[in-house]
Design an enzyme around this catalytic site. Structure first.
Site, PDB file in Angstrom:
ATOM      1  N   HIS A 459       0.828  -1.208   0.000  1.00 12.55           N
ATOM      2  CA  HIS A 459       0.000   0.000   0.000  1.00 12.55           C
ATOM      3  C   HIS A 459       0.864   1.259   0.000  1.00 12.55           C
ATOM      4  O   HIS A 459       0.502   2.271  -0.605  1.00 12.55           O
ATOM      5  CB  HIS A 459      -0.926  -0.007   1.217  1.00 12.55           C
ATOM      6  CG  HIS A 459      -2.048  -0.986   1.096  1.00 12.55           C
ATOM      7  ND1 HIS A 459      -2.775  -1.418   2.162  1.00 12.55           N
ATOM      8  CD2 HIS A 459      -2.555  -1.615   0.009  1.00 12.55           C
ATOM      9  CE1 HIS A 459      -3.695  -2.272   1.748  1.00 12.55           C
ATOM     10  NE2 HIS A 459      -3.581  -2.415   0.452  1.00 12.55           N
ATOM     11  N   GLU A 696     -15.465   0.453 -27.737  1.00  9.91           N
ATOM     12  CA  GLU A 696     -14.672  -0.291 -26.751  1.00  9.91           C
ATOM     13  C   GLU A 696     -14.819  -1.801 -26.887  1.00  9.91           C
ATOM     14  O   GLU A 696     -14.266  -2.552 -26.082  1.00  9.91           O
ATOM     15  CB  GLU A 696     -15.032   0.149 -25.325  1.00  9.91           C
ATOM     16  CG  GLU A 696     -16.504   0.162 -25.028  1.00  9.91           C
ATOM     17  CD  GLU A 696     -16.820   0.802 -23.681  1.00  9.91           C
ATOM     18  OE1 GLU A 696     -15.930   0.838 -22.810  1.00  9.91           O
ATOM     19  OE2 GLU A 696     -17.955   1.259 -23.509  1.00  9.91           O
ATOM     20  N   ASP A 720     -10.918  -1.170 -22.385  1.00  7.10           N
ATOM     21  CA  ASP A 720     -11.753  -2.338 -22.659  1.00  7.10           C
ATOM     22  C   ASP A 720     -11.499  -2.903 -24.052  1.00  7.10           C
ATOM     23  O   ASP A 720     -11.519  -4.122 -24.246  1.00  7.10           O
ATOM     24  CB  ASP A 720     -13.236  -1.986 -22.502  1.00  7.10           C
ATOM     25  CG  ASP A 720     -13.719  -2.183 -21.074  1.00  7.10           C
ATOM     26  OD1 ASP A 720     -13.221  -3.114 -20.417  1.00  7.10           O
ATOM     27  OD2 ASP A 720     -14.582  -1.419 -20.618  1.00  7.10           O
ATOM     28  N   CYS A 767     -10.369   8.158 -25.335  1.00  9.79           N
ATOM     29  CA  CYS A 767     -10.476   8.535 -23.922  1.00  9.79           C
ATOM     30  C   CYS A 767      -9.879   7.472 -23.006  1.00  9.79           C
ATOM     31  O   CYS A 767      -9.927   7.609 -21.783  1.00  9.79           O
ATOM     32  CB  CYS A 767     -11.932   8.787 -23.533  1.00  9.79           C
ATOM     33  SG  CYS A 767     -13.022   7.374 -23.816  1.00  9.79           S
TER      34      CYS A 767
END
Length: 837
Positions: A459, A696, A720, A767
Site C-alpha cells: 500500500h 470499446e 476495454d 479517452c
C-alpha cells in the site's frame, strides 16, 4: 448436551491428550485466527460428533467437517495438520453435507498409521468458527476419551456481538473463483466484510477445510485464499439470498487499482553489488538527492503488569475511537479528492480496526493484566506473525497495514506527537513505513523514501506512486546502519541508493531535477494554448474527470474540454439512486466548471466490475461480458430515461455531449436517439445535444462506418477494447502487462474506426489510457484521431508533444506500424521515430 438455548456442552470427538490452541504447531490455528477451541492428539481412528447438529461443510479431501450445533455455534472438526495435501488418501467420510447428526455419531474414519506417516501432525482440532458469537471454556485439560465432557460453549455477552444476528432463516450457498490479485488480502477482505455487514444474515467463507466469518478480515485472510482459487460462500438468515449474491459479486470483482500500467518491476536485490551503493526494488520512480534521515518505530518499555482492567479497557476503547475518527477524516479527504487508492487502503484500515480477532486478543491480554498499549501491540504482533507464516509474499506485505494501526493507536495511548521531525527535502530511511506515515511525510515535503523491508506491491508503494514520491524498498538491514545526515542520491529509476555520491554526481542529479521541474513549468505555461502540429493540424486535448472538482482542475490545467465525464461517481457508494434533480445539478456543475468548453458525459456504465447496492444483478460467471453499459440500460430503461432527462436540462445544451458505453450494434444507438428525441419533445426543447458512441468492443470498431452514419462522434475506450480484442483480462495478474493498446491488432481497429468515421465527416477521440501515453500520441494522430482525453496533470505534456509532430509524417509511419508483429515491436519503432524528450 444443551443446557439452554445458548449454552452447550461438547463431548470429546476423539480420544487422546489435550492441547490448548496456542500449543498447536500451526500459525493460523495457534493464533486464534480461526476462532476459540481445543486440540486433541488422537489415539483412535474415528471422529465422532461432539453434539447434535447439522453438517454444513464437508472438506473436499475428506479430512474435516463443519457442524452447526442447535444453538448456532459452528464447529470445525479438523483431523490432523496439513492433511489437505493427502487429497483424501486414507480418509473415509461417513456423512454428507446437509445431514442431521446426533451427539456421538461417527463422522469420518481414517487409517491412523497411513495418515500419521504422511502428514505434518495428527493433532486434531475442534474450533468454533463463529467465535464472534460464542466462546469456549475448557472443562478439562487432561486426556479424554470419546464422549467425555470436553468444552462448554457460552454465548458472548450482549454488546460483544451483533444484536441482529438471525437464529433462524434459510441457508443458501454458492461457489466463486477469487480474481483479486494475490488472493484475498486486506483490501478485498475489507470489501467482503463491508458487503456482509449490509445484511442481517450471517455469512461464512469456506476454503479447503477452513472457514471464516465474513465479518472478520483477519479470519478471512487467515484462510490464505490464493488468486483463482474456488471458494464456497454460505449465508443464513432472512436476507440470505441477497447477501449471497452481493458477496459473490464482491469476491469476483477485482479491485480497480490492482492493475496499473506503471506497476513497478520486482527483481531480487543484490545488496553488495557495488561499493557505496545499496540495491533495492523500485516502488515509485524518480531521481532525487538530499540528507538521509532515519525514522524509528515506537518502542514500548517493559510492562510491570498489575493494572486496573476496566481502566485499561477504557483507554484502549477511547484510543481506537480516536484513531477511527482520524481515519474517517483521511477517508473523507480522499473521497473529496477522488483518490480511489487512498480510499481503498484506509477503508481496509478502518475494517481492520474493528476486526473481532484483533480486538478480542487485545482485550483478553488486558484481562490477563497487560497495559492497553502492550495488549494492542501484542495483538498486532501475533497477527503479523500469522501473515508472515502463510507463505504468501503479498500477505506478508499486508502485515504492514497492521503495523500502521499499531503505530497510530500507540501514539494516542502514549500521547506521542503525530508530526515527524524531518526537514523538507530529506530522504527518509526506515525499517518499513506505513501508509499513514507516507501521507504525513509527503505533506511535510520530503524528497523520497527508502525502506529496509517492504514490497513493490504494498500500500505504501501504491501511495508513493500516486504522489510522485520516489521510493525504494527491500534495501536490506544495511540501510539502517547508515549515519544520518549524510547526503545521498535516491535513484529509484535504477533501483539504487547511492551512499557516497561525488560532487559531480550530486551536480548532475540536481541539474536533472531542475530540468524536470523547468519542463513541467514550461508545459504548464503553454497549456492554455492550442495543440497544433507543425503542419497545421489541430488536436483537441481534453480531460477525463469524475466530478466538478476534477473538471475545475482540468480547466486550470488548460483542457480544451472534458473528453469523458464518468457519471458513476453519482451512483456509487450510496443506498439509493440519485434523482433527476441531483443528477442535473451535478452535470451542470461540470459544465459551469469548464467555462465555454464542451463536456462529453458518458451515460451510466455499471455492471461488470462496477456494482450498485440498490441495483441487484444476478451473479455472472464473466461479468465483463455480461450486463454492463448500454446493455444494463436496456433491462432498466427507467435509469437511462432519468439520466437523459437530467442531461437535456443542462445549459447551454450545445456544450453538452452524450456518450453511450458498450455499444455493439446500430440499433442500440438508434433506440437511444429515439428516446432522446421523445424526451426532448416532452421537455419542449428545440435542440438536442450531440450523441456519440464509445468504441470499446471489436464489434463497434468493425461497424464504425455504420455507427458514424447515425452518431455525431466516436470515442475509443482503449482499456476495454484492448482486453476484448486480445482476450486477456486486464485484471489478471499474470496477463495485465501484455494487455497493451499499442498491439497492431488494436491499431488496426483504431485505423478502421477513423476511416469509417471520416466517410461521414465525424471526428474520433480516444479517452482510454493510451491517450495519456506520450509514446502513442504520434501514432494516434497518424491514424486519424483528433481528440485525446487525458488525466488533468498530463494536459500540458501531451499538448507539447503534439506541437513537435508533423501529422503527415505521423500518417505515413503509422500505416507501416500496422504490419508489425507485436506491441513490443510497435513501441520500439515509436521510440526510434519519435523519441521522448
Amino acid at each position: 448436551m444443551p443446557n439452554n438455548n445458548k449454552e452447550l456442552t461438547l463431548s470429546a470427538p476423539l480420544s487422546g491428550p489435550l492441547l490448548t490452541l496456542a500449543n498447536v504447531p500451526d500459525a493460523v490455528f495457534a493464533s486464534g485466527a480461526m476462532g476459540d477451541g481445543i486440540a486433541i492428539d488422537p489415539l483412535n481412528d474415528t471422529l465422532y460428533a461432539p453434539c447434535d447438529g447439522e453438517v454444513i461443510h464437508v472438506a473436499r479431501t475428506g479430512h474435516a467437517v463443519t457442524l452447526r450445533a442447535d444453538n448456532g455455534a459452528e464447529l470445525l472438526l479438523h483431523l490432523g495438520l496439513d492433511t489437505v495435501e493427502l487429497q483424501g488418501d486414507g480418509f473415509s467420510m461417513l456423512v454428507k453435507q446437509g445431514a442431521r447428526v446426533s451427539n456421538g455419531q461417527a463422522l469420518l474414519r481414517y487409517d491412523l498409521d497411513r495418515v500419521a506417516l504422511r502428514c505434518k501432525s495428527l493433532v486434531s482440532l475442534l474450533v468454533i468458527t463463529n467465535g464472534e458469537r460464542f466462546q469456549a471454556r475448557p472443562i478439562t485439560l487432561k486426556a479424554v476419551k470419546v464422549g467425555e465432557p470436553l468444552l462448554h460453549i457460552v454465548a458472548r455477552a450482549a454488546g460483544e456481538t451483533r444484536s441482529d444476528e438471525p437464529q433462524v432463516g434459510i441457508e443458501v450457498s454458492g461457489q466463486i473463483r477469487i480474481v483479486h490479485r494475490g488472493g484475498l488480502h486486506a483490501r478485498p477482505a475489507a470489501l467482503v466484510r463491508q458487503t456482509a455487514q449490509r445484511f442481517k444474515s450471517r455469512s461464512h467463507l469456506h476454503f479447503g477445510d477452513r472457514s471464516a466469518p465474513c465479518d472478520s478480515v483477519m479470519g478471512m485472510m487467515g484462510l490464505a485464499i490464493t488468486e483463482q482459487a474456488e471458494v464456497h460462500v454460505s449465508c443464513r438468515g432472512s436476507d440470505a439470498e441477497a447477501a449471497l449474491q452481493a458477496l459473490l459479486k464482491t469476491l469476483s470483482t477485482a479491485l480497480a487499482e490492482e492493475v496499473h500500467a506503471d506497476t513497478p518491476r520486482v527483481q531480487a536485490p543484490n545488496h553488495a553489488a557495488e561499493d557505496g551503493v545499496l540495491q533495492g526494488v523500485c516502488a515509485a520512480p524518480g531521481l532525487v538527492t538530499g540528507p538521509l534521515v532515519r525514522l524509528e518505530g515506537i518502542q514500548l518499555p517493559e510492562d510491570p503488569g498489575g493494572h486496573d482492567v476496566e481502566e485499561q479497557r477504557q483507554r484502549l476503547r477511547q484510543a481506537l475511537e480516536q484513531v477511527s475518527r482520524d481515519i474517517g477524516v483521511t477517508l473523507e479527504n480522499a473521497k473529496a479528492r477522488h483518490h480511489a487508492d487512498e480510499q481503498a487502503i484506509f477503508s481496509a484500515h478502518l475494517a481492520l480496526l474493528e476486526d473481532p480477532v484483533l480486538l478480542d486478543a487485545a482485550y483478553l491480554s488486558i484481562d490477563q493484566g497487560c497495559a492497553a498499549a502492550h495488549a494492542w501491540s501484542r495483538s498486532i504482533d501475533v497477527q503479523c506473525q500469522v501473515l508472515r507464516q502463510l507463505g504468501s509474499t503479498l500477505l506478508a506485505e499486508r502485515a504492514n497495514d497492521l503495523r500502521d494501526l499499531r503505530q497510530r493507536v500507540l501514539r494516542v495511548l502514549l500521547g506521542e506527537a503525530w508530526q515527524f521531525d524531518v526537514p523538507v527535502g530529506a530522504i527518509v530511511a526506515a525499517q518499513e513505513l506505513t501508509p499513514s506515515d507516507l501521507l504525513q511525510l509527503g505533506a511535510q515535503g520530503v524528497a523520497g523514501v527508502c525502506m529496509a523491508e517492504g514490497g513493490a506491491t504494498s500500500h505504501v508503494a501504491i501511495l508513493a506512486r500516486g504522489k510522485g514520491l520516489p521510493c525504494l524498498v527491500a534495501l536490506g538491514e544495511a540501510l539502517l546502519e547508515q549515519a544520518p545526515g549524510r547526503t545521498v542520491v535516491l535513484d529509484a529509476d535504477n533501483d539504487r541508493l547511492e551512499l557516497t555520491p561525488s560532487a559531480e554526481r550530486l551536480t548532475q542529479v540536481r541539474q536533472a531535477q531542475a530540468q524536470r521541474a523547468a519542463l513541467r513549468t514550461w508545459h504548464q505555461s503553454l497549456a492554455h494554448t492550442p495543440a497544433r502540429t507543425v503542419d497545421g493540424v489541430d488536436v483537441e486535448i481534453a480531460a477525463n474527470v469524475a466530478s466538478s472538482a476534477e473538471a475545475g482542475e482540468a480547466f486550470a490545467n488548460g483542457a480544451d474540454g472534458v473528453g469523458l465525464l464518468r457519471t458513476e461517481f453519482l451512483f456509487v457508494d450510496r443506498h439509493t439512486a440519485p434523482d433527476e434533480s441531483e443528477q442535473r445539478q451535478a452535470y451542470q456543475a461540470v459544465l459551469d466548471a469548464m467555462g465555454d468548453r464542451p463536456v462529453i458525459i458518458r451515460t451510466i456504465d455499471v455492471g461488470g466490475d462496477k456494482q450498485l447496492d440498490y441495483l441487484p444483478l444476478p451473479a455472472e460467471a464473466n461479468p465483463v461480458l455480461g450486463l454492463r453499459g448500454i446493455r444494463l440500460a436496456q433491462v432498466r430503461p427507467e435509469l437511462l430515461d432519468q439520466q437523459l432527462r437530467a442531461l437535456l436540462q443542462t445549459r447551454p445544451l450545445n456544450r453538452c455531449r452524450i456518450l453511450l458505453p458498450m455499444v455493439t450494434e446500430v440499433d442500440e444507438l438508434l433506440h437511444v436517439r429515439q428516446r432522446l428525441d421523445a424526451l426532448g419533445t416532452e421537455l419542449g426543447l428545440g435542440e438536442r445535444p450531440h450523441l456519440g458512441v464509445m468504441i470499446e468492443v471489436p464489434a463497434a470498431a468493425l461497424l464504425a462506418e455504420q455507427l458514424a452514419e447515425h452518431a455525431d462522434f466516436l470515442s475509443i475506450g482503449t482499456n476495454d477494447l484492448s482486453q476484448y480484442t486480445l482476450a486477456m483480462d486486464r485484471d489478471h495478474a499474470g496477463l495485465a502487462a501484455r494487455v497493451d493498446a499499442l498491439h497492431p491488432s488494436l491499431l488496426r481497429l483504431i485505423a478502421q474506426t477513423c476511416a469509417g468515421a471520416a466517410r461521414h465527416g465525424r471526428w474520433v477521440g480516444v479517452c482510454g489510457a493510451l491517450a495519456s501515453d506520450p509514446l502513442a500520441t504520434p501514432v494516434l494522430i497518424g491514424l486519424g484521431v483528433r481528440e485525446l482525453s487525458v488525466s488533468p496533470p498530463q494536459i500540458g505534456e501531451i499538448k507539447d508533444r503534439v506541437r513537435h509532430l508533423d501529422a503527415a509524417q505521423c500518417r505515413r509511419i503509422s500505416t507501416d506500424l500496422l504490419n508489425l508483429p507485436s506491441a513490443a515491436a510497435v513501441r520500439q519503432a515509436c521510440h526510434q521515430h519519435w523519441p521522448l524528450g
